[in-house]
Design a protein around this motif. Sequence first.
Motif, short mmCIF file in Angstrom:
data_model
loop_
_atom_site.label_atom_id
_atom_site.label_comp_id
_atom_site.label_asym_id
_atom_site.label_seq_id
_atom_site.Cartn_x
_atom_site.Cartn_y
_atom_site.Cartn_z
N UNK A 200 1.04 -1.17 0.05
CA UNK A 200 0.08 0.03 0.18
C UNK A 200 0.79 1.52 0.12
N UNK A 203 2.80 1.57 -3.40
CA UNK A 203 1.90 2.22 -4.40
C UNK A 203 1.66 3.64 -4.36
N UNK A 210 -3.65 4.99 -7.20
CA UNK A 210 -3.32 3.82 -6.33
C UNK A 210 -4.75 2.78 -6.58
N UNK A 211 -5.75 3.44 -7.08
CA UNK A 211 -6.94 2.48 -7.27
C UNK A 211 -6.76 1.92 -8.54
N UNK A 212 -5.99 2.22 -9.55
CA UNK A 212 -5.97 1.79 -10.89
C UNK A 212 -4.42 1.41 -10.80
N UNK A 213 -3.66 0.66 -10.24
CA UNK A 213 -2.47 0.62 -10.39
C UNK A 213 -1.95 -0.23 -11.61
N UNK A 218 -2.32 -6.91 -8.41
CA UNK A 218 -2.69 -7.85 -7.17
C UNK A 218 -3.41 -9.00 -8.08
N UNK A 234 -2.75 -2.05 -17.77
CA UNK A 234 -4.17 -1.76 -17.67
C UNK A 234 -4.67 -0.89 -18.90
N UNK B 190 -8.01 -0.67 -0.67
CA UNK B 190 -7.58 0.20 -1.81
C UNK B 190 -7.29 -0.83 -2.84
N UNK B 191 -6.68 -2.01 -2.59
CA UNK B 191 -6.19 -3.20 -3.21
C UNK B 191 -7.40 -3.93 -3.86
N UNK B 193 -10.31 -2.83 -4.40
CA UNK B 193 -10.93 -1.59 -5.26
C UNK B 193 -10.20 -1.86 -6.77
N UNK B 194 -8.99 -1.89 -6.62
CA UNK B 194 -8.24 -1.87 -7.87
C UNK B 194 -8.56 -3.43 -8.56
N UNK B 195 -8.49 -4.50 -7.85
CA UNK B 195 -8.95 -5.66 -8.45
C UNK B 195 -10.36 -5.68 -9.14
N UNK B 197 -12.02 -2.99 -10.08
CA UNK B 197 -11.86 -2.12 -11.33
C UNK B 197 -11.30 -2.95 -12.72
N UNK B 198 -10.46 -3.72 -12.18
CA UNK B 198 -9.84 -4.56 -13.43
C UNK B 198 -10.92 -5.33 -14.03
N UNK B 206 -15.65 3.04 -17.48
CA UNK B 206 -15.01 2.57 -16.09
C UNK B 206 -14.06 3.89 -15.77
N UNK B 207 -13.38 4.44 -16.72
CA UNK B 207 -12.61 5.41 -16.13
C UNK B 207 -13.49 6.82 -15.60
N UNK B 208 -14.79 6.96 -15.79
CA UNK B 208 -15.46 7.81 -15.21
C UNK B 208 -15.67 7.62 -13.58
N UNK B 209 -15.47 6.49 -13.30
CA UNK B 209 -15.77 6.17 -12.03
C UNK B 209 -14.75 6.93 -11.21
N UNK B 210 -15.21 7.76 -10.26
CA UNK B 210 -14.49 8.63 -9.32
C UNK B 210 -14.25 7.83 -8.03
N UNK B 211 -12.75 7.69 -7.78
CA UNK B 211 -12.85 6.83 -6.61
C UNK B 211 -12.05 7.75 -5.67
N UNK B 213 -10.35 7.19 -1.51
CA UNK B 213 -9.81 6.48 -0.64
C UNK B 213 -8.90 7.18 0.52
#
Lengths: 234, 341
Positions: A200, A203, A210-213, A218, A234, B190-191, B193-195, B197-198, B206-211, B213
């Motif tokens: 974390x 990153x 960080x939410x779209x690394x 992972x 990505x 955070x991790x 959320x990243x998975x 979003x993948x 997808x890119x317009x989702x405002x995140x 954390x």
Amino acid sequence: MRVQELILIIEDDEAISKMVSLSLNQQGFKTLIATDIKSAMRVIHANSPDLIILDLGLPDGDGKGLIKTIRSEISTPIIVVSARNDEKEVIASLDAGADDYVIKPFSIDELLARVRSAQRRFLGLQPAVKVIICHEISLDIEGHLAWMRESVLKLTPTEFNLLKYFILHRNQVLPYARILKEIWGVGYQNEMQYLRTYVNSLRKKIESDTARPTYIQTELGIGYRFTCDSSNSL
Amino acid sequence: MKLIYPYRHYVISFLLLLLITIVSQLFIIHLGLINIALIHLIPVIVIALRGNMGLTMIVTAISVIMFDLLYVPPLHSFDVHDLSYVWSFVIFFLVGYTISAQAKRIQGNAIKEIFLNTLSHDLKTPLSSILGNASLLLKEQINDPVTRRNVLIQINDSSQRMNRLIANLLDSARLQDNRSALRMEWCDFEDLVGVALQEFRYNPKQPQIDIHIDPELCLFWGDCALLVRLVVNLIDNALKYTDEGKQIALSITTDSKTIKLLCFNESHPIKKADLKNMFDRFYRIDHSGDIGGSGIGLSICRDIVSAHNGMIEAYNVPNGVCFEINFPVTKSPSSGLKELL
């Protein structure tokens, strides 16, 4: 590279083995298909393939056992194909000596990326250099320094070690326990909280979102993969 | 009201018993023992129709005791002089048992039927899109690259949808089957959320989702795979009901005791009844017939949240809908992890 390398596909489902074989052929690979462990071993001995794609759910036995048998004889890269919800099997296969994995349903791009990356590692195509460059990150191993674009990254010793380990094993799946053992030492294999916390914070220093690394990916339930190849990101 | 609601069946049957006792006591001479016995079967039958065996047995026992105490001679004692009354008691239990078992079977079948109907619909819809588009590619020589690509995107989208539905079903089965099957470990939201979003990496929205954390967010003790599924379902839901160019936001904040997830999407307000019911299995707001998806996503969200002892609710905000989830922080990672720079 295009000297018709041979890939052995060990898979009992015809639809999948056909699709994989077809796409690999299009990429210039020769393929052979084995539907069970017995015939797989026969092909391995007779044709010595350059890479093996192995489905863990074979009808006549344990895929992990097969990996161990293969590993005791040759060091050909092995990519494991597994069903979802089977993370334990994947980790066990990686521990048994498999090089990488994909999870069903997988896209052919994903599989090809794994094949290429496993090949590169096996052929030692990653030259030993002092400074390794990954997109915008440069790592000077001897100088113990890392840069992001032009500026030096301020990393704690553990963060640096983690980044170094990631970059040295870029594009490879790294199971949690293996990273913990390498960075923190034997006896720390289960201290997931250390790893999560440091990934974390690392990153936050290297990822722009960080939410779209784009670097540290992972692999849920299995580990992390440091992506250093533009086609994988990505 | 909220407190009584889970025990409403007990309340109903006790009120019934009370009413029966009053009526029987008032008209004891006119009714005779046989009719009084039959009247005492009413609460047993009413409750047995619920299909809950334990509850039925409790109410039957109370009914039998009341009947024995108040009407079977000698009165006001548990002694039974005439053995034939023992048979009456046995019959009470038999009736309760039989009706309860039948009710349970019928309920089970009804759930299975809804389940199968929804499933076959939700699996068939994307499957027919895949089959249709694939056979289009096989038969027709499509030369226009844009059309070709559109057909392929449709196939890809539908396959992703099927894949998500199957993943949901598997997780749901895991949750229903056994709560102890949770695989608890330290999770970094955070991790996760990243998975999550993948999974939507090919979605143009997808890119317009405002995140957002909270940087202070600590690790959470939970089942990471299920929490990913939760976030995937929330995002999937938001993407489904939001038009292109509209806002979707996901925020995760924390104080020391709770972790709060807020998922907002710009849309028309949802009716009050729907806000509550949409977490029920197979519930779908009816005007959304043209939007692919199943009524299973949000119900799994609820199951996942409650498996982590959290709360989930949905409410309307001025220009959209908000899902709010609160997880209690019960366990903190050992301190002293951070090293100084």
